[in-house]
Write a protein that holds these residues in place. Structure first.
Motif, PDB file in Angstrom:
ATOM      1  N   ALA A  61       0.875  -1.169   0.000  1.00 51.23           N
ATOM      2  CA  ALA A  61       0.000   0.000   0.000  1.00 51.23           C
ATOM      3  C   ALA A  61       0.916   1.223   0.000  1.00 51.23           C
ATOM      4  O   ALA A  61       2.147   1.087   0.023  1.00 51.23           O
ATOM      5  N   TYR A  62       0.289   2.409  -0.052  1.00 51.19           N
ATOM      6  CA  TYR A  62       1.114   3.622   0.019  1.00 51.19           C
ATOM      7  C   TYR A  62       0.434   4.673   0.862  1.00 51.19           C
ATOM      8  O   TYR A  62      -0.719   5.036   0.622  1.00 51.19           O
ATOM      9  N   PHE A  63       1.177   5.168   1.845  1.00 46.96           N
ATOM     10  CA  PHE A  63       0.695   6.165   2.801  1.00 46.96           C
ATOM     11  C   PHE A  63       1.433   7.482   2.562  1.00 46.96           C
ATOM     12  O   PHE A  63       2.548   7.482   2.068  1.00 46.96           O
ATOM     13  N   PRO A  64       0.828   8.612   2.972  1.00 53.55           N
ATOM     14  CA  PRO A  64       1.483   9.904   2.741  1.00 53.55           C
ATOM     15  C   PRO A  64       2.846  10.000   3.432  1.00 53.55           C
ATOM     16  O   PRO A  64       3.047   9.424   4.496  1.00 53.55           O
TER      17      PRO A  64
ATOM     18  N   ILE B 107      -3.906  11.162  -0.059  1.00 54.55           N
ATOM     19  CA  ILE B 107      -4.708   9.970   0.206  1.00 54.55           C
ATOM     20  C   ILE B 107      -3.825   8.800   0.602  1.00 54.55           C
ATOM     21  O   ILE B 107      -2.610   8.827   0.405  1.00 54.55           O
ATOM     22  N   VAL B 108      -4.459   7.781   1.171  1.00 56.82           N
ATOM     23  CA  VAL B 108      -3.789   6.499   1.368  1.00 56.82           C
ATOM     24  C   VAL B 108      -4.221   5.588   0.218  1.00 56.82           C
ATOM     25  O   VAL B 108      -5.418   5.455  -0.042  1.00 56.82           O
ATOM     26  N   PHE B 109      -3.258   5.019  -0.459  1.00 60.90           N
ATOM     27  CA  PHE B 109      -3.553   4.010  -1.474  1.00 60.90           C
ATOM     28  C   PHE B 109      -3.674   2.674  -0.749  1.00 60.90           C
ATOM     29  O   PHE B 109      -2.670   2.128  -0.296  1.00 60.90           O
ATOM     30  N   ARG B 110      -4.899   2.181  -0.619  1.00 62.75           N
ATOM     31  CA  ARG B 110      -5.097   0.902   0.060  1.00 62.75           C
ATOM     32  C   ARG B 110      -4.668  -0.247  -0.870  1.00 62.75           C
ATOM     33  O   ARG B 110      -4.477  -0.024  -2.079  1.00 62.75           O
TER      34      ARG B 110
ATOM     35  N   ASP C  44      -8.331   5.761   0.969  1.00 59.22           N
ATOM     36  CA  ASP C  44      -8.982   6.421   2.082  1.00 59.22           C
ATOM     37  C   ASP C  44      -8.367   7.813   2.195  1.00 59.22           C
ATOM     38  O   ASP C  44      -7.236   8.041   1.743  1.00 59.22           O
ATOM     39  N   TYR C  45      -9.126   8.728   2.757  1.00 52.82           N
ATOM     40  CA  TYR C  45      -8.560  10.050   3.007  1.00 52.82           C
ATOM     41  C   TYR C  45      -7.544   9.951   4.128  1.00 52.82           C
ATOM     42  O   TYR C  45      -7.676   9.121   5.030  1.00 52.82           O
ATOM     43  N   SER C  46      -6.526  10.792   4.085  1.00 55.75           N
ATOM     44  CA  SER C  46      -5.498  10.763   5.118  1.00 55.75           C
ATOM     45  C   SER C  46      -5.623  12.023   5.969  1.00 55.75           C
ATOM     46  O   SER C  46      -6.328  12.956   5.606  1.00 55.75           O
TER      47      SER C  46
ATOM     48  N   MET D 214      -4.506   5.224  10.566  1.00 53.24           N
ATOM     49  CA  MET D 214      -5.430   4.625   9.589  1.00 53.24           C
ATOM     50  C   MET D 214      -5.967   3.283  10.104  1.00 53.24           C
ATOM     51  O   MET D 214      -7.141   2.966   9.898  1.00 53.24           O
TER      52      MET D 214
ATOM     53  N   LYS E 298      -9.004   3.371  12.028  1.00 50.75           N
ATOM     54  CA  LYS E 298     -10.247   3.536  11.275  1.00 50.75           C
ATOM     55  C   LYS E 298     -10.683   2.231  10.605  1.00 50.75           C
ATOM     56  O   LYS E 298     -11.858   1.971  10.434  1.00 50.75           O
ATOM     57  N   TRP E 299      -9.710   1.440  10.176  1.00 52.82           N
ATOM     58  CA  TRP E 299     -10.031   0.270   9.361  1.00 52.82           C
ATOM     59  C   TRP E 299     -10.374  -0.977  10.194  1.00 52.82           C
ATOM     60  O   TRP E 299     -11.027  -1.894   9.703  1.00 52.82           O
TER      61      TRP E 299
END
Lengths: 482, 482
Positions: A70-73, B41-44, B33-35, A123, A126-127
């Protein structure tokens, strides 16, 4: 012979100055260059391709073990760091801060990620709602930044590339299993792909990750005897779950905190690989990550040149078709002997020579970068022979590195003994340790060595602390480290 | 049936509110999802895996065309931006600035890269000395940041992922060839892998990249008639070579500036793909990038359940072995009909149903996500049948998208005509343009449409400018755009 000119500079011998040898080699082999940004390097194509091969080996094993990417900010709000006390203390001094963006001053500063536990934690809260959502097994390939005072290409740079796995589990047992599983994956890739033998074990409390309950590592020995931490895997307990409120409804309908792990390896593996395998002739690249596995050099006088080059091209096509990373150097204005040296310096695992007489006999010559062994092989059987020699080179590299590690592993009883060893010899030491921070600090102060890890399988169990002489709680590997 | 609960929320129909449909779908299908970071954003995993497949398709073609990957620092010193005037004006308003790091205020601010022409330029000036060093063909996969005021997941986010190719050549001819070659590569991947038809053409001067001589683009039409710029390729002339002093000794022993290009595609392709193919049932994923290509759903009463699930697992193993990305949903507490809807919503290209009577007959049923067609196929021939249907789904997606684009492509003569079309219909318009900025600006002001590109092969050649009525220099595609 103008093409030969630029390579005249010599490589400093390892025995003369190991650090200079390292810099000479990585520059000369075009793996990297210094950048205009302090502590940051440019990964040139040959350096980056090594990383691509490491990545694909790691990534395949992550996926086999049920993980997804996945990719996070990369920006993390300052307030996130405040939520886990040890974490903020560990990373705060190294953070770069974005304070302005889009022409305005930001209300809250944003850190450029040094690691992503906090934003994953946010995150995940939230998930994750129910035990049905667990485990969460996510990995991220990313750039991270730690503003280092002293930097060294690949091994310690301000920005580097890495992967970071972040997982969440129902309970401690499963989270600890994951922590160990990924340590094992690291060991398999580092030993099986990079041909670097490692010592697996647990970090002492003072050396563990900021925010972890337990940290485990694989440690490798460089040719100057220093250690490189080649990968770490952390069991976080519920530390980050509490900080980020990651709760789930368990099978008994009760709210509980998840148990999390994280684990990472980085582009420092490239540096370790160079320092483990390189020699005074230059790089020696493990075949599984070498951008060029086989360099083909046609030889012989001008009158047979066209025929030899023609045959070389045919064999090249065969090798390429078999998935071997192969190149031909058929430049006419550069002598073969000079080419031999060049590709040895660049660490190409296997050289293939072919001349007019070989043509007549339907053979060619394979030369191993690591042993120098020359083998005359049938052209008809070339793909198989090349694959065999590539395997041999890998195995030889691994066993040489293992032998080196065994030869430079000392078991010591006292601080004096360790100091003498550290000053006079290269290598790791194994010693008893009482478990106190004081003794660990003193070892560092006196010898310059830090605890690398508490190996799972020490060669001997030490009975007393090398420092205070009291009963040893652990047998620890100490070494000077990069 | 508690597992069914979380999916009760409906998707807004496209015809009611396309933007809401888009957000509903990408959230519900767990693509993103919004970050907590503005505009990021987060790429899930399901969203990121689409990017991984795009990446590997692009990367293979880059390598086939002689390019290699490298990695450059993400921080760019402020002074670098000052060196190319248009470039700094174009990007300055969108830059985030690192002003503090390692506990100290930096002497020179560092921008987080919005693109890397400047730092590539700086390094190329060191690496390139002679015509022998040319061409330099490097690509970089990286995260970049442009601090956007208005953001939209995938299509316009502050941080996004992309690739940027940067090449240097001896002369204009070769650099222009490269620019066109990479535009063609983009077209092949976007059409051949994402099943998105595109219009290739040249950007007008006001829409070109900041610092480029010429910019070329591929433009795609979304289902709401808006355009997405899906990839750009720029010929820079010697602009960056002059700014960063990238000179080489040419074949006549004379110092000359290199000619450079750059080209990029990004994670916005994911957004385009969703808006081109999705429908009121949810996502429709092109088979070549779908994380799950086939979902297998065993059906029938409890008494035959074990046998059916057993056979499903065998067929699963066969498909998996053939390299097909396949999953089984054999949950007993969820109705098949509900599963059908769920995987349609998630855009899985092919559904495989198997029940007790199918077992007896040695068959199963394949259902196309895109046409709804059901096909009874022999289990003995399953791999081939599945591959065939995946190909069919791809082709059907492409031809539907192409038909949609043709049906929504209008050729107009006047500004009034264009305004009416833009207000009342969805789509692109083709119009003549005199070449003046004034007329281009007026079109935007009156209709909200911007020039997308000057297509290489317009369907008609327009004679007069839609705005001023003077002779048209170009025939231009105008559209409202994301």
């Amino acid at each position: 012979m103008s093409n030969e000119k630029q390579f005249v500079t010599e490589i400093t011998p390892q025995g003369e100055d190991f650090s200079r040898w390292y810099i000479d080699v990585i520059k000369k082999a075009d793996l990297m260059d210094y950048s205009p940004v302090r502590g940051c390097i440019v990964f040139r194509p040959d350096g980056f391709e090594i990383w691509e091969h490491i990545q694909s080996a790691m990534d395949a094993r992550f996926k086999e073990t049920g993980h997804r990417n996945a990719y996070f900010p990369m920006f993390i709000p300052e307030s996130f760091f405040q939520k886990e006390k040890e974490h903020v203390e560990g990373f705060n001094p190294e953070l770069p801060w974005v304070t302005e963006a889009g022409g305005e001053k930001l209300e809250e500063r944003l850190a450029v990620r040094p690691t992503s536990e906090t934003i994953f934690g946010h995150m995940y809260s939230k998930w994750i709602q129910s035990y049905r959502d667990l485990p969460v097994l996510i990995n991220q390939w990313a750039n991270v930044v730690r503003w280092e005072k002293r930097t060294l290409p690949f091994l310690r740079t301000s920005e580097f590339l890495w992967q970071e796995g972040h997982t969440a589990h129902e309970n401690e047992t499963e989270a600890r299993e994951e922590t160990m599983k990924m340590l094992q994956v690291y060991r398999e890739v580092v030993e099986g792909v990079l041909a670097i033998p490692v010592i697996t074990g647990q970090k002492t409390p003072s050396e563990k990750f900021a925010g972890a309950v337990d940290t485990f590592s694989i440690e490798a020995m460089m040719k100057d005897g220093r250690a490189v931490q080649a990968g770490t895997s952390h069991y976080m307990g519920t530390n980050f779950a509490v900080a980020f409120d990651i709760k789930y409804l368990n099978r008994d309908n009760v709210q509980e905190y998840v148990h999390t792990t994280s684990w990472g390896t980085s582009t420092r593996l490239i540096g370790a690989m160079i320092m483990v395998h390189g020699d005074d002739r230059g790089l020696a690249l493990p075949p599984k990550v070498a951008p060029t596995q086989v360099i083909m050099i046609p030889i012989g006088p001008p009158k047979t040149r066209d025929a030899v080059v023609g045959r070389t091209d045919e064999l090249y096509a065969e090798l390429k078709k078999a998935g071997i990373r192969v190149k031909v150097d058929d430049r006419a204005d550069v002598r073969p002997g000079w080419k031999f040296n060049e590709y040895e310096m660049r660490g190409v695992p296997v050289r293939l020579e072919i001349g007019p007489r070989d043509m007549e006999n339907g053979v060619c010559v394979l030369v191993s970068r690591i042993t120098g062994e020359k083998k005359v092989v049938q052209q008809d059987n070339l793909v198989e022979e090349v694959q065999q020699m590539l395997d041999q080179v890998h195995n030889e590299m691994f066993s040489r590195a293992q032998q080196f590690m065994e030869d430079h592993f000392y078991d010591v009883d006292t601080l004096d003994e360790m100091k003498t060893l550290m000053d006079q010899k290269r290598g790791f030491t194994l010693a008893g340790w009482c478990g106190s921070n004081e003794c660990e600090d003193k070892v560092k102060e006196v010898t310059g060595a830090t605890s690398r890890n508490i190996p799972f399988k020490p060669e001997v169990e030490k009975k007393t602390c090398l420092c205070c002489g009291q009963e040893a709680k652990h047998t620890v590997v100490f070494a000077r480290a990069y």
